[in-house]
Scaffold this active site. Structure first.
Site, PDB file in Angstrom:
ATOM      1  N   ASP A  15       0.823  -1.221   0.000  1.00 30.16           N
ATOM      2  CA  ASP A  15       0.000   0.000   0.000  1.00 30.16           C
ATOM      3  C   ASP A  15       0.857   1.271   0.000  1.00 30.16           C
ATOM      4  OD1 ASP A  15      -2.071  -1.887   0.571  1.00 30.16           O
ATOM      5  OD2 ASP A  15      -1.912  -1.496   2.728  1.00 30.16           O
ATOM      6  N   GLU A 222     -11.830  -0.187  -2.409  1.00 27.58           N
ATOM      7  CA  GLU A 222     -10.924   0.382  -1.389  1.00 27.58           C
ATOM      8  C   GLU A 222      -9.788   1.113  -2.090  1.00 27.58           C
ATOM      9  OE1 GLU A 222      -9.447  -3.004   0.850  1.00 27.58           O
ATOM     10  OE2 GLU A 222      -8.330  -3.786  -0.855  1.00 27.58           O
TER      11      GLU A 222
HETATM   12  O1  FUB Z   1      -2.876  -3.468   3.936  1.00 25.91           O
HETATM   13  C1  FUB Z   1      -4.148  -3.739   4.462  1.00 25.91           C
HETATM   14  C2  FUB Z   1      -5.225  -3.473   3.448  1.00 25.91           C
HETATM   15  O2  FUB Z   1      -5.034  -4.255   2.272  1.00 25.91           O
HETATM   16  C3  FUB Z   1      -5.312  -2.066   2.900  1.00 25.91           C
HETATM   17  O3  FUB Z   1      -5.781  -1.107   3.793  1.00 25.91           O
HETATM   18  C4  FUB Z   1      -6.207  -2.328   1.736  1.00 25.91           C
HETATM   19  O4  FUB Z   1      -6.333  -1.268   0.849  1.00 25.91           O
HETATM   20  C5  FUB Z   1      -5.533  -3.547   1.135  1.00 25.91           C
HETATM   21  O5  FUB Z   1      -4.434  -3.185   0.323  1.00 25.91           O
END
Ligand code: FUB
Length: 323
Positions: A15, A222
């Site tokens: 991320d 997301e």
């Molecule tokens: O790294 C944890 C979670 O996985 C992130 O917050 C999401 O966007 C996904 O990448």
């Protein structure tokens, strides 16, 4: 740079949120590790306990690890799972925005403050009032206003909220209904709270209709990111279970935004998550995949590749398995 390159070889970082601060590239990733927690749809296996900060003097330079800058144990209200974070700066201070489950296992957004872009970051006593869900992206507009974009469905808990209130056992809309929207909110002058009620960031199709929940290849899941290209606002995001990074263009920070296409086709791994940065006149996509861990979805490695636009300002699609 035509081929993507991995940025860290001796640890797992995901991320990546990249910014230029003080003429250097700073990267704020999630720190993956082998927790032994089995994979599930709530994402319990992403059991991130701390953040590191990385910096690079140039795009082809080594990524320098500034070490641990914040951990769950330091956060007074903390429960578990520090997910994707981002950083903004104002008046010489640096603000790290992060999602973390509180002790009732509800995701809230927190803020931690530092005098430098490389931390350490000191967390506030409490989460941001009325905050919820995950994946805050901090964006500074040309007039100096700062905004947070946030939200994520499934493990990100956005499906339990309507009109910014938890309405459990509310869940995802039906397939033919309008998709759940990511949220946008202006920050207060001191950068520590929401300055207004978060608003829906509506993504429209080319005919001007809001995307539907069943439109799995285009609807928001997301990983919000906002950047400006020319005088347009580009909102990019992950479609989650269809594993695409997509984008939509708008005329102001609130939108509405019109869907344009795919930035990155699926990578090796389940999640796909990114940031977009301009540096020395070129554009770059920071993202992750699970090739170095042999496909373990919870052990991700961050990468960077050059991003190109066509003459109409559209982003050229990259192949996640080949770049
Ligand atoms: O790294 C944890 C979670 O996985 C992130 O917050 C999401 O966007 C996904 O990448």
């Amino acid at each position: 740079m035509s081929k993507a390159r991995y940025l860290v070889s001796d640890d797992f970082m995901a991320d990546p949120s990249a910014h230029v601060f003080e003429d250097k590239i700073y990267i704020y990733p999630s720190h993956d590790w082998e927790s032994g927690i089995l994979e599930n749809d709530h994402g319990d296996h992403f059991d991130v306990k701390d953040y590191h900060v990385f910096s690079m003097d140039d795009m082809d330079a080594e990524a320098v690890d500034h070490g641990k800058v914040l951990e769950v144990a330091d956060i007074p209200w903390g429960g578990r799972q520090l997910w994707d974070s981002d950083v903004a700066t104002k008046n010489g201070k640096y603000y790290l925005y992060f999602p973390l489950k509180d002790r009732t296992d509800v995701f809230r957004l927190g803020v931690a403050v530092s005098d430098t872009p490389y931390g350490p970051f000191i967390p506030e006593e409490n989460p941001i009032k009325a905050s919820y869900s995950i994946d805050p992206c901090a964006f500074q507009d040309d007039d100096g206003s700062h905004y947070l974009y946030f939200g994520g469905i499934w493990g990100g808990q956005l499906q339990y909220y309507r009109n910014n209130k938890m309405t459990y056992p509310m869940d995802l809309p039906h397939w033919h209904d309008v998709a759940l929207c990511p949220k946008v909110v202006k920050l207060t002058e001191d950068m520590l709270q929401f300055d207004e009620e978060p608003k829906d960031l509506v993504i429209l199709d080319q005919e001007g209709n809001p995307l539907k929940q069943g439109d799995l290849e285009r609807r928001f899941f997301e990983a919000s990111w906002m950047h400006k290209y020319g005088d347009k606002y580009y909102f990019s995001y992950s479609t989650g279970d269809t594993h695409l990074l997509c984008y939509a263009i708008g005329d102001n920070p609130y939108g509405p935004f019109t869907y344009q296409g795919v930035i990155l086709t699926p990578v090796v791994g389940w999640t796909t998550h990114h940031s977009i940065l301009q540096f020395k006149g070129k554009w770059y996509l920071f993202y992750h995949d699970c090739v170095p861990s042999g496909g373990k979805t919870w052990l991700r490695s961050m990468k960077v590749v050059e991003l190109e636009y066509d003459d109409h300002g559209l982003i050229k699609t990259l192949n996640g398995q080949e770049c």
